[in-house]
Design an enzyme around this catalytic site. Structure first.
Site, PDB file in Angstrom:
ATOM      1  N   HIS A   1       0.662  -1.387  -0.085  1.00 45.88           N
ATOM      2  CA  HIS A   1      -0.049   0.169   0.124  1.00 45.88           C
ATOM      3  C   HIS A   1       0.904   1.346   0.001  1.00 45.88           C
ATOM      4  O   HIS A   1       2.086   1.276   0.156  1.00 45.88           O
ATOM      5  CB  HIS A   1      -1.097   0.138   1.201  1.00 45.88           C
TER       6      HIS A   1
ATOM      7  N   GLU B   1      -0.493  -7.159   8.094  1.00 45.98           N
ATOM      8  CA  GLU B   1       0.812  -6.901   8.571  1.00 45.98           C
ATOM      9  C   GLU B   1       1.036  -7.223  10.282  1.00 45.98           C
ATOM     10  O   GLU B   1       0.162  -7.972  10.746  1.00 45.98           O
ATOM     11  CB  GLU B   1       1.076  -5.097   8.619  1.00 45.98           C
TER      12      GLU B   1
END
Length: 203
Positions: A10, A83
């Protein structure tokens, strides 16, 4: 038969810009981050993806939506591509962590891959879930071209897995915001097509 996997990290968020821990939480994308998403979409536009997977965070959903514009393939969310969980360190800077959790911070670094932020997840735990997601991806989408909107650490861990590198050395793989990493899998053989390619921003 080739299976082609394209990982995209991202773009920049406000937390990234402020150098704050950002794991399972979210932070608004900056204008620069939005431009990074558009640049990645422009770079990948010619590729005929067959499947798309995203980590379930706002920043990766936004990335996936940009990448999948004008495409008819569905998006599947998989939490295993998220994550590392930063627990109570989420949203803090390194300096704030060492001030609020000094003993926990020292213990995390001393324990290596088994160390974890306060209330969070260790690198070893993250590696186990990413490895499971990777193996399932290869088995489920054999012969496809798969797009994965995710984060830095899962990409680094896949590269360690493919290159038989200890996960403790995951940091040696630089994965920048808005970057593209691609692998071609031929059975048990893996060809690294590109790592950390950052498309130029338009405008």
């Amino acid at each position: 038969m080739r299976t082609s996997i394209w990982f995209v990290r991202h773009g920049q968020t406000e937390a990234n810009r402020a150098r704050r821990y950002l794991g399972r939480g979210d932070s608004p994308l900056t204008e620069y981050g939005l431009r990074q998403h558009a640049a990645a979409a422009n770079r990948l536009r010619p590729l005929p993806f067959t499947h798309a997977i995203a980590s379930p965070t706002q920043r990766t959903r936004a990335l996936a939506e940009t990448l999948l514009q004008h495409r008819s393939i569905p998006l599947r969310e998989d939490p295993r591509w998220i994550e590392v969980d930063q627990g109570l360190w989420e949203g803090l800077t390194y300096r704030e962590v060492t001030r609020r959790f000094p003993s926990d911070a020292q213990a995390r670094w001393a324990l290596g891959v088994d160390g974890r932020p306060t209330g969070g997840e260790s690198l070893a735990e993250a590696a186990a879930r990413v490895a499971a997601a990777w193996q399932e991806l290869l088995a489920t989408y054999r012969g496809g071209r798969i797009l994965v909107a995710t984060h830095a650490t899962p990409i680094q861990l896949v590269l360690c897995l493919c290159c038989n590198t200890p996960i403790a050395d995951h940091w040696r793989w630089r994965i920048d915001l808005g970057s593209i990493t691609a692998l071609d899998v031929y059975g048990a053989s893996i060809i690294i097509r590109t790592v950390n390619t950052v498309p130029p921003l338009g405008g």
